[in-house]
Design a protein around this motif. Structure first.
Motif, PDB file in Angstrom:
ATOM      1  N   THR A 133       4.160 -16.285  35.594  1.00  0.00           N
ATOM      2  CA  THR A 133       3.517 -15.234  35.988  1.00  0.00           C
ATOM      3  C   THR A 133       2.427 -15.189  34.717  1.00  0.00           C
ATOM      4  O   THR A 133       1.317 -15.239  34.858  1.00  0.00           O
ATOM      5  CB  THR A 133       3.719 -14.130  36.788  1.00  0.00           C
ATOM      6  OG1 THR A 133       4.674 -14.716  38.433  1.00  0.00           O
ATOM      7  CG2 THR A 133       2.537 -13.574  37.457  1.00  0.00           C
ATOM      8  N   TYR A 134       3.308 -13.882  33.784  1.00  0.00           N
ATOM      9  CA  TYR A 134       2.804 -14.267  32.608  1.00  0.00           C
ATOM     10  C   TYR A 134       1.343 -15.732  31.648  1.00  0.00           C
ATOM     11  O   TYR A 134       0.500 -15.868  31.177  1.00  0.00           O
ATOM     12  CB  TYR A 134       3.651 -14.302  31.708  1.00  0.00           C
ATOM     13  CG  TYR A 134       4.654 -12.626  31.936  1.00  0.00           C
ATOM     14  CD1 TYR A 134       4.362 -12.006  32.621  1.00  0.00           C
ATOM     15  CD2 TYR A 134       5.714 -12.968  31.129  1.00  0.00           C
ATOM     16  CE1 TYR A 134       5.085 -10.836  33.239  1.00  0.00           C
ATOM     17  CE2 TYR A 134       6.537 -12.134  31.081  1.00  0.00           C
ATOM     18  CZ  TYR A 134       6.371 -11.278  32.608  1.00  0.00           C
ATOM     19  OH  TYR A 134       6.761  -9.816  33.109  1.00  0.00           O
ATOM     20  N   TRP A 137      -1.214 -15.737  34.409  1.00  0.00           N
ATOM     21  CA  TRP A 137      -2.514 -15.009  33.239  1.00  0.00           C
ATOM     22  C   TRP A 137      -2.749 -14.281  32.455  1.00  0.00           C
ATOM     23  O   TRP A 137      -3.852 -13.262  32.220  1.00  0.00           O
ATOM     24  CB  TRP A 137      -1.893 -13.618  34.127  1.00  0.00           C
ATOM     25  CG  TRP A 137      -1.893 -13.675  36.224  1.00  0.00           C
ATOM     26  CD1 TRP A 137      -1.198 -14.353  36.404  1.00  0.00           C
ATOM     27  CD2 TRP A 137      -3.022 -13.118  36.899  1.00  0.00           C
ATOM     28  NE1 TRP A 137      -1.158 -14.260  37.703  1.00  0.00           N
ATOM     29  CE2 TRP A 137      -2.684 -13.972  38.081  1.00  0.00           C
ATOM     30  CE3 TRP A 137      -4.560 -12.246  36.484  1.00  0.00           C
ATOM     31  CZ2 TRP A 137      -3.284 -13.437  39.073  1.00  0.00           C
ATOM     32  CZ3 TRP A 137      -4.930 -12.409  38.215  1.00  0.00           C
ATOM     33  CH2 TRP A 137      -4.979 -12.824  39.275  1.00  0.00           C
ATOM     34  N   GLY A 138      -2.003 -14.795  31.229  1.00  0.00           N
ATOM     35  CA  GLY A 138      -2.719 -14.821  30.364  1.00  0.00           C
ATOM     36  C   GLY A 138      -3.070 -15.226  28.798  1.00  0.00           C
ATOM     37  O   GLY A 138      -4.230 -15.412  29.366  1.00  0.00           O
ATOM     38  N   PHE A 279      11.021  -6.811  32.110  1.00  0.00           N
ATOM     39  CA  PHE A 279       9.896  -7.440  30.224  1.00  0.00           C
ATOM     40  C   PHE A 279       9.804  -7.375  29.145  1.00  0.00           C
ATOM     41  O   PHE A 279       9.352  -9.083  29.100  1.00  0.00           O
ATOM     42  CB  PHE A 279       9.039  -5.830  30.539  1.00  0.00           C
ATOM     43  CG  PHE A 279       7.984  -6.169  29.161  1.00  0.00           C
ATOM     44  CD1 PHE A 279       6.704  -7.194  29.721  1.00  0.00           C
ATOM     45  CD2 PHE A 279       7.020  -5.601  27.993  1.00  0.00           C
ATOM     46  CE1 PHE A 279       5.872  -7.482  28.882  1.00  0.00           C
ATOM     47  CE2 PHE A 279       6.173  -5.820  27.203  1.00  0.00           C
ATOM     48  CZ  PHE A 279       6.134  -6.522  27.609  1.00  0.00           C
ATOM     49  N   PHE A 283       9.187 -11.437  28.648  1.00  0.00           N
ATOM     50  CA  PHE A 283       8.286 -11.891  27.626  1.00  0.00           C
ATOM     51  C   PHE A 283       8.224 -12.776  26.926  1.00  0.00           C
ATOM     52  O   PHE A 283       7.583 -13.854  26.029  1.00  0.00           O
ATOM     53  CB  PHE A 283       7.540 -10.717  27.610  1.00  0.00           C
ATOM     54  CG  PHE A 283       6.012 -10.716  27.250  1.00  0.00           C
ATOM     55  CD1 PHE A 283       4.676 -10.337  28.058  1.00  0.00           C
ATOM     56  CD2 PHE A 283       5.450 -11.244  25.639  1.00  0.00           C
ATOM     57  CE1 PHE A 283       3.280 -11.094  27.267  1.00  0.00           C
ATOM     58  CE2 PHE A 283       4.489 -11.146  25.340  1.00  0.00           C
ATOM     59  CZ  PHE A 283       3.453 -10.804  25.769  1.00  0.00           C
ATOM     60  N   TYR A 286       8.401 -16.155  28.375  1.00  0.00           N
ATOM     61  CA  TYR A 286       6.905 -16.563  28.277  1.00  0.00           C
ATOM     62  C   TYR A 286       6.961 -17.209  27.146  1.00  0.00           C
ATOM     63  O   TYR A 286       5.893 -18.684  26.812  1.00  0.00           O
ATOM     64  CB  TYR A 286       6.604 -15.867  28.901  1.00  0.00           C
ATOM     65  CG  TYR A 286       4.569 -16.230  29.177  1.00  0.00           C
ATOM     66  CD1 TYR A 286       4.188 -17.361  28.998  1.00  0.00           C
ATOM     67  CD2 TYR A 286       3.640 -14.711  27.997  1.00  0.00           C
ATOM     68  CE1 TYR A 286       2.547 -17.175  28.605  1.00  0.00           C
ATOM     69  CE2 TYR A 286       2.361 -15.074  27.471  1.00  0.00           C
ATOM     70  CZ  TYR A 286       2.077 -16.012  28.027  1.00  0.00           C
ATOM     71  OH  TYR A 286       0.793 -16.642  27.872  1.00  0.00           O
ATOM     72  N   THR A 351      -3.576 -10.042  27.543  1.00  0.00           N
ATOM     73  CA  THR A 351      -2.279 -10.629  27.890  1.00  0.00           C
ATOM     74  C   THR A 351      -1.329  -9.887  28.001  1.00  0.00           C
ATOM     75  O   THR A 351      -0.452  -9.797  28.704  1.00  0.00           O
ATOM     76  CB  THR A 351      -2.197 -11.789  26.786  1.00  0.00           C
ATOM     77  OG1 THR A 351      -3.189 -12.579  26.205  1.00  0.00           O
ATOM     78  CG2 THR A 351      -0.913 -12.393  26.665  1.00  0.00           C
ATOM     79  N   ILE A 354      -1.483  -7.509  30.864  1.00  0.00           N
ATOM     80  CA  ILE A 354      -0.890  -8.663  31.908  1.00  0.00           C
ATOM     81  C   ILE A 354       0.475  -8.717  32.294  1.00  0.00           C
ATOM     82  O   ILE A 354       1.330  -8.326  33.312  1.00  0.00           O
ATOM     83  CB  ILE A 354      -1.860  -9.634  32.173  1.00  0.00           C
ATOM     84  CG1 ILE A 354      -3.212  -9.181  32.959  1.00  0.00           C
ATOM     85  CG2 ILE A 354      -0.854 -10.684  32.871  1.00  0.00           C
ATOM     86  CD1 ILE A 354      -4.036 -10.626  32.126  1.00  0.00           C
ATOM     87  N   GLY A 355       1.153  -8.474  30.890  1.00  0.00           N
ATOM     88  CA  GLY A 355       2.759  -8.607  31.037  1.00  0.00           C
ATOM     89  C   GLY A 355       3.671  -7.651  31.858  1.00  0.00           C
ATOM     90  O   GLY A 355       4.350  -8.076  31.933  1.00  0.00           O
TER      91      GLY A 355
END
Length: 497
Positions: A133-134, A137-138, A279, A283, A286, A351, A354-355
């Protein structure tokens, strides 16, 4: 209406034709958009992956190159907006409704319904659902927004060109951009903007309807969504009338306040420690996998091609379709900043935010799911509200979410009317209110037709078709920018060749 260019009349005519066809032949329209979507996703998925990756590479190069010192404006120009207000406007125009619509639903889907990489429902799938998802949207989307906005801001404020997509291509095509070819490019940009924003407005109407149904029993139907769009249209047209320095600025700041209240509310009443741990780990996951995922095409039969088409390719197309709108808006509010400051701010700050947002809502949804409440049985627009039911202060959280969707809805539509006004008035930074109102009515009409034709499926199908032509223009814009920056550096250093 003396300021209005032919771009306005051509694009409005095309939109009217599309609206009439969609309203008169809903089944045929849905079939056509589905077929176009399938063709583009299957045949050009690899192309979308390369385009988005290319823009990240270019962005990084520009940040660390000597070009980064160049100011977006004259030597004496200062930023028009404070940094907090600037970030708030980036956030509201560039993301908006999608954050609320997909905040809980997307990580949940990737983890517990159709996991792209691991076994559905496993701990690994839970983590990967957030990381993917990150990814969607990142940095990829914000690098693209940043580049398009940078091109527009450089030519507009540094070279005194009108705020038009076609004007940015003059270094490549010269005065040809003043004729029919330039008009065609600006029409494509306006058309992509209309359908890109209409998609988000459709999502917003559907989720507001879902929230009101969940809280107050209001029927989920096209009629309800029609009334919602009508009410919000009146509100954003009032805001558009007041101008960018008042309506959009104040609404963007309000968005941040409401979003912060909702965010911290979920952090406090949700699984706080799990959110912080997830998170941190996801992250990192990601960042570790970003290169591999950037070039994933699901080329073999067992690679879950349907997931890639329905999510990653859809998102890349959605970002591209929003590029002329968000890029032009970000450019408008970014005068006075250096290229390096601008690109770092646009790429990294959203970014990171969003995360944190998706980690909070996605982790909470996963926590509820693993506690025995099956959230995957609900439609996308209903996941958030059913998740809130399992938390303390659920009514307050649901009301805040509906208010935030309303606020984002108004801000996105308001910003879009402003940008469409620029595109259709020879690049004027102060388009007439009459033009903005007509554009506002047009984008609301498109959103309603898409909802009528096929609901969210039609919205997703349309976005991919609208984005495809503009992707080629975007590549030309990057080439034009690099050529212009090289020339600008020669001027700054005192060289003539």
């Amino acid at each position: 209406m003396k300021k209005v260019s032919s771009v306005f009349y051509i694009t409005i005519a095309l939109v009217i034709v599309a609206v009439i066809i969609g309203a008169m032949f809903p089944e045929l329209s849905e079939e056509v958009t589905t077929n176009v979507n399938a063709f583009l996703s299957t045949s050009f998925g690899w192309y979308y992956m390369w385009v988005m990756s290319f823009l990240i590479i270019i962005s990084i190069f520009i940040i660390f190159s000597p070009y980064g010192k160049i100011k977006l404006g004259k030597k004496e120009d200062k930023p028009d907006f404070s940094t907090p207000s600037w970030i708030a406007m980036l956030f509201s125009a560039g993301l908006g409704i999608g954050l609320v619509f997909y905040g809980s639903a997307e990580p949940l889907f990737h983890a517990f319904y159709d996991a792209p990489l691991s076994e559905v429902g496993s701990d690994q799938a839970f983590k990967e659902g957030l990381a993917v998802t990150y990814f969607h949207w990142g940095i990829h989307g914000w690098a693209m927004y940043g580049i398009v906005a940078l091109v527009l801001a450089f030519f507009q404020f540094r070279k005194d060109e009108p705020g038009l997509i076609s004007a940015t291509l003059k270094p490549l095509f010269g005065d040809k951009m003043l004729g029919p070819w330039g008009k065609l490019i600006d029409v494509l940009a306006a058309f992509a903007t209309i359908f890109g924003v209409a998609t988000s407005l459709g999502f917003g109407a559907a989720q507001i309807n879902g929230g009101l149904s969940h809280l107050f029993g209001i029927e989920v139907s096209f009629t309800s969504q029609f009334i919602i769009v009508l009410i919000v249209t009146v509100l954003f047209l009032i805001s558009a009338w007041s101008g960018i320095s008042k309506g959009i600025k104040y609404l963007s700041n309000a968005n941040i306040v409401i979003a912060a209240l909702l965010f911290f509310g979920v952090v406090i009443v949700g699984p706080t420690l799990l959110i912080l741990n997830m998170f941190t780990e996801t992250f990192g996951m990601y960042m570790q996998n970003i290169i591999q995922w950037s070039f994933r095409t699901a080329s073999l039969e067992g690679d879950n091609r349907a997931w890639l088409d329905g999510w990653t390719i859809f998102y890349w197309a959605w970002w591209i379709a929003w590029a002329p709108f968000v890029g032009m808006f970000i450019a408008r509010v970014s005068r006075g900043r250096t290229i390096r400051q601008f690109m770092i701010g646009v790429m990294l700050v959203p970014t990171f935010i969003i995360g944190i947002w998706f980690a909070t809502f996605g982790t909470t949804a996963g926590f509820v799911q693993t506690s025995g409440i099956d959230l995957t049985q609900y439609a996308t627009e209903m996941v958030l509200f059913n998740m809130f039911d399992q938390l303390p202060l659920s009514l307050i959280l649901s009301i805040l979410a509906i208010l935030l969707i309303f606020s984002f809805f108004i801000t996105s539509a308001d910003s879009a009317t402003f940008v469409l006004g620029i595109q259709s008035t020879h690049g004027s930074l102060s388009p007439p209110n009459t033009v903005k109102i007509l554009w506002g009515l047009a984008q609301s009409a498109v959103a309603l037709v898409l909802l009528y034709v096929g609901g969210l499926t039609a919205l997703q199908n349309t976005i991919i078709a609208a984005a495809f032509p503009f992707s080629f223009i975007m590549i030309l814009m990057v080439i034009s920018l690099l050529k212009a920056l090289r020339k600008e550096m020669r001027i700054i250093s005192g060289r003539t060749k």
